[in-house]
Each structure stands twice: as structure tokens, then as C-alpha cells.
Enzyme design. Structure first.
Site, PDB file in Angstrom:
ATOM      1  N   HIS A  50      -8.033  -3.224   9.572  1.00 35.44           N
ATOM      2  CA  HIS A  50      -7.724  -1.817   9.272  1.00 35.44           C
ATOM      3  C   HIS A  50      -8.233  -0.893  10.399  1.00 35.44           C
ATOM      4  O   HIS A  50      -9.023   0.023  10.166  1.00 35.44           O
ATOM      5  CB  HIS A  50      -8.309  -1.395   7.917  1.00 35.44           C
ATOM      6  CG  HIS A  50      -7.585  -0.231   7.296  1.00 35.44           C
ATOM      7  ND1 HIS A  50      -7.423  -0.072   5.938  1.00 35.44           N
ATOM      8  CD2 HIS A  50      -6.977   0.845   7.868  1.00 35.44           C
ATOM      9  CE1 HIS A  50      -6.755   1.054   5.701  1.00 35.44           C
ATOM     10  NE2 HIS A  50      -6.484   1.626   6.863  1.00 35.44           N
ATOM     11  N   ARG A  97      -0.745   0.608   3.933  1.00 36.03           N
ATOM     12  CA  ARG A  97      -1.726   0.257   2.906  1.00 36.03           C
ATOM     13  C   ARG A  97      -1.343  -1.099   2.324  1.00 36.03           C
ATOM     14  O   ARG A  97      -0.160  -1.373   2.082  1.00 36.03           O
ATOM     15  CB  ARG A  97      -1.747   1.301   1.778  1.00 36.03           C
ATOM     16  CG  ARG A  97      -2.426   2.625   2.150  1.00 36.03           C
ATOM     17  CD  ARG A  97      -3.933   2.477   2.363  1.00 36.03           C
ATOM     18  NE  ARG A  97      -4.587   3.738   2.613  1.00 36.03           N
ATOM     19  CZ  ARG A  97      -4.787   4.271   3.823  1.00 36.03           C
ATOM     20  NH1 ARG A  97      -4.377   3.629   4.905  1.00 36.03           N
ATOM     21  NH2 ARG A  97      -5.411   5.424   3.955  1.00 36.03           N
ATOM     22  N   GLU A 156      -8.997  -4.647  -0.055  1.00 35.05           N
ATOM     23  CA  GLU A 156      -9.915  -4.633   1.094  1.00 35.05           C
ATOM     24  C   GLU A 156     -11.335  -4.394   0.598  1.00 35.05           C
ATOM     25  O   GLU A 156     -11.503  -3.647  -0.357  1.00 35.05           O
ATOM     26  CB  GLU A 156      -9.523  -3.505   2.065  1.00 35.05           C
ATOM     27  CG  GLU A 156      -8.297  -3.845   2.866  1.00 35.05           C
ATOM     28  CD  GLU A 156      -7.818  -2.679   3.741  1.00 35.05           C
ATOM     29  OE1 GLU A 156      -8.634  -1.821   4.111  1.00 35.05           O
ATOM     30  OE2 GLU A 156      -6.626  -2.644   4.049  1.00 35.05           O
TER      31      GLU A 156
END
Ligand code: GLV
Length: 320
Positions: free
Chosen positions: A284, A237, A266
Site C-alpha cells: 500500500h 482498495r 490489511e
């Protein structure tokens, strides 16, 4: 007939499992939902399938009436206020373990691509700059036998360790809140404190969940401890790393390069990061294999069925 709302298109196998079992399933095939739309959905449905990009806070959870389950289509569940869900009697589930191989493969790809300067070499050829072969062109260190520092030895970290050892005979340093003595015995991996890991590894890779304890656990001080030649990889993350400190480290030669699949805030990726030549960025997609996405859809469906049929779901997120 219990009703389930799915906030985005997911593989059909999950939907089929649910409909065959008598659930009425509605999927959002359009744009991402606003907070108010999520509140309306939480008020109306018996179960909701969320994505890691749906930020489910107490205000949204509070609006639910008959909601029994928030089934997150992800391994991580930092996008959901799990304490609030517990308070309001809503079960939260995730899709544990199914992404281990995919994310570990993505991690290995970023390690190799950074170390071998894959993007720069590709651009060099495409730009027509390959005039003659040169023995000193694009030299890079071997990956074989180097030291990898794995921060977080859960399912994904462990799989990275196995690939690093079996594929590239790497030496493994790891740090975690618990020791994995079985893995140490078969792999020769060494359990070390974070400082030792950072200062001794040629490659540092992050595999911890995002919690209040891991937020910004890699900051300026941690980058300063790493080797100047180190490659840093993050497929976990974005907010585990202070992104400003990472940009500083990459810009000032504190580390050699980074492979990043995740970012703070993000989907925003700052220009100061995307202009750097010593970083490889992916959107991602660590778990984005056909196999993993199908397995995720299946577990999401089974989690929902288990909750409605009174069983403990495989992906139950425990809240202490
Ligand atoms: C992806 O990042 C996931 O948590 O599944």
C-alpha cells in the site's frame, strides 16, 4: 489554543504550518492506537489527524466533546463513518488530487513489472541460473499499443490514462458513473460498460473509491470475463475485489497475473496469495512519494486551519 492530535508521524511541514498558526500539536510516534485510546483522544482534542488504517466508527466519534474536524491523511476516507461524523457535527476532510501522479506511476510500474515478469527475472539472475543467453528466455508481450481498461476515471484513473496513452500509445477503455467527453476527444478513450471493458482489455486497472456499491465489484464472474492473458492491477482498495476470487483466478489460469498494492483485511496478506508466482505485491505504497506525502501534510494542515477559521476546506468530504 486549539489542540490537534496526529495518530502517526507525518511530514514535518504539516506540523510546522499548524504550530506557526497557533495550534498545539501532539503526534503519536509510537505503535498504532487501540480503539479505547482513540476514544480518549477524540474526547480530549479539538482536531484529530487520522490515517487510512485508523477505523473511525460511530463509537469513537461519539466520545468527542469539542472535536471539530477529523482530517484524514489520505485520499480515500472509507475508514471513517462519515454519516456518524455529520450526525455528531464533526467535519471530515481528505487530501484530494495530490496522489494522482504517484498512484498512477505505481500503477504503470505494476503493469510493466507484471507484464515483463520483473520479479521472476530478477530472482533468476540472483539464483545464478543465467548460464547462457537464450533467445526464447522470459518472452513477454509488449505493452505498447495494448488495450488498457480503466475502472473509475477520477483523478488517478485519468492520470493512468494519460500515462498509458502518452507513454505507451495504449488504447483506452473506461467505465465510470460519469462520462469524460473531453478526455475521450483528446485520447480516443471509449466509454464502455464494465463487461465490455473486462472482456476486451489486456490490462485491467481499478481506480474507484471503496463504497457499499463498489465492495466486491470484481468477483469470480468479473474475472471469468477477462482474457486469459490479462494483467489485473489494484492500487485502490483491497475490498473492491473479492480476494478469494482473485486467488482463484490467478491459481487457475483465468487471468495471467496481477499487481496488487492493496489487500482485503490489511495488513494481513493470505499465504495463498503470497505464494503465487504470477502476482506482484507491494505494501500500500502507491502514494508514497516524497512529493505526495509533503503535499498531503500541507493539505491536512490547511484543512484544519480552514475549519477553525470558518472557511470551507479544500478537502471537505461532502455527505449527502
Ligand atoms: C491511499 O491509499 C490514500 O487513500 O491516500
Amino acid at each position: 489554543m486549539p489542540s490537534v492530535y496526529v495518530t502517526a508521524e507525518i511530514p514535518q511541514n504539516g506540523i510546522t504550518i499548524l504550530t506557526k498558526r497557533g495550534f498545539k500539536v501532539q503526534s503519536n510516534l509510537g505503535r498504532r492506537l487501540s480503539k479505547n485510546e482513540l476514544k480518549e483522544i477524540f474526547a480530549k482534542y479539538d482536531g484529530v489527524v487520522t490515517l487510512l488504517t485508523d477505523h473511525i466508527d460511530e463509537e469513537i466519534i461519539k466520545s468527542s466533546r469539542n472535536l471539530k474536524i477529523i482530517a484524514n491523511f489520505a485520499v480515500g476516507f472509507d475508514n471513517i463513518d462519515v454519516l456518524a461524523a455529520k450526525k455528531h457535527g464533526v467535519v471530515v476532510t481528505n487530501t484530494p488530487s495530490v496522489a494522482n501522479i504517484s498512484v498512477a506511476e505505481h500503477t504503470m510500474m505494476l503493469i510493466l513489472a507484471c507484464q515483463k515478469r520483473l520479479i521472476g527475472a530478477d530472482r533468476y539472475v540472483r539464483a545464478g541460473r543465467l548460464e547462457r543467453w537464450d533467445p526464447l528466455m522470459f518472452l513477454s508481450p509488449q505493452v505498447w499499443g495494448k488495450t488498457i481498461g480503466i475502472v473509475g476515471l477520477g483523478g488517478i484513473g485519468l492520470t493512468v490514462g494519460q500515462m498509458a496513452l502518452q507513454g505507451f500509445k495504449m488504447k483506452i477503455f473506461y467505465n465510470d458513473i460519469i462520462r469524460a467527453q473531453d478526455f475521450e476527444m483528446i485520447s480516443g478513450a471509449k466509454f464502455v460498460d464494465l463487461e465490455t471493458l473486462l472482456s476486451s482489455s489486456d490490462i485491467v486497472t481499478l481506480h474507484v473509491p471503496l463504497t457499499v456499491k463498489t465492495h466486491h465489484m470484481i468477483d469470480k464472474k468479473e474475472f471469468s470475463l477477462m482474457k486469459k492473458t490479462a494483467i489485473f492491477v489494484n492500487t485502490s482498495r483491497g475490498s473492491i475485489v473479492n480476494q478469494e476470487a482473485l486467488i482463484w483466478a490467478l491459481t487457475n489460469g483465468i487471468i495471467a497475473g496481477a499487481g496488487l498494492d492493496v489487500f482485503e483485511n490489511e495488513p494481513h496478506v493470505p499465504h495463498t496469495l503470497s505464494v503465487l508466482g504470477n502476482v506482484i505485491l507491494t505494501p500500500h505504497i502507491g502514494s508514497a512519494t516524497f512529493e505526495t506525502r509533503e503535499a498531503m501534510a500541507k493539505i491536512v494542515a490547511e484543512n484544519i486551519i480552514d475549519v477553525f477559521e470558518g472557511r470551507t476546506p479544500l478537502g471537505l468530504v461532502k455527505v449527502d
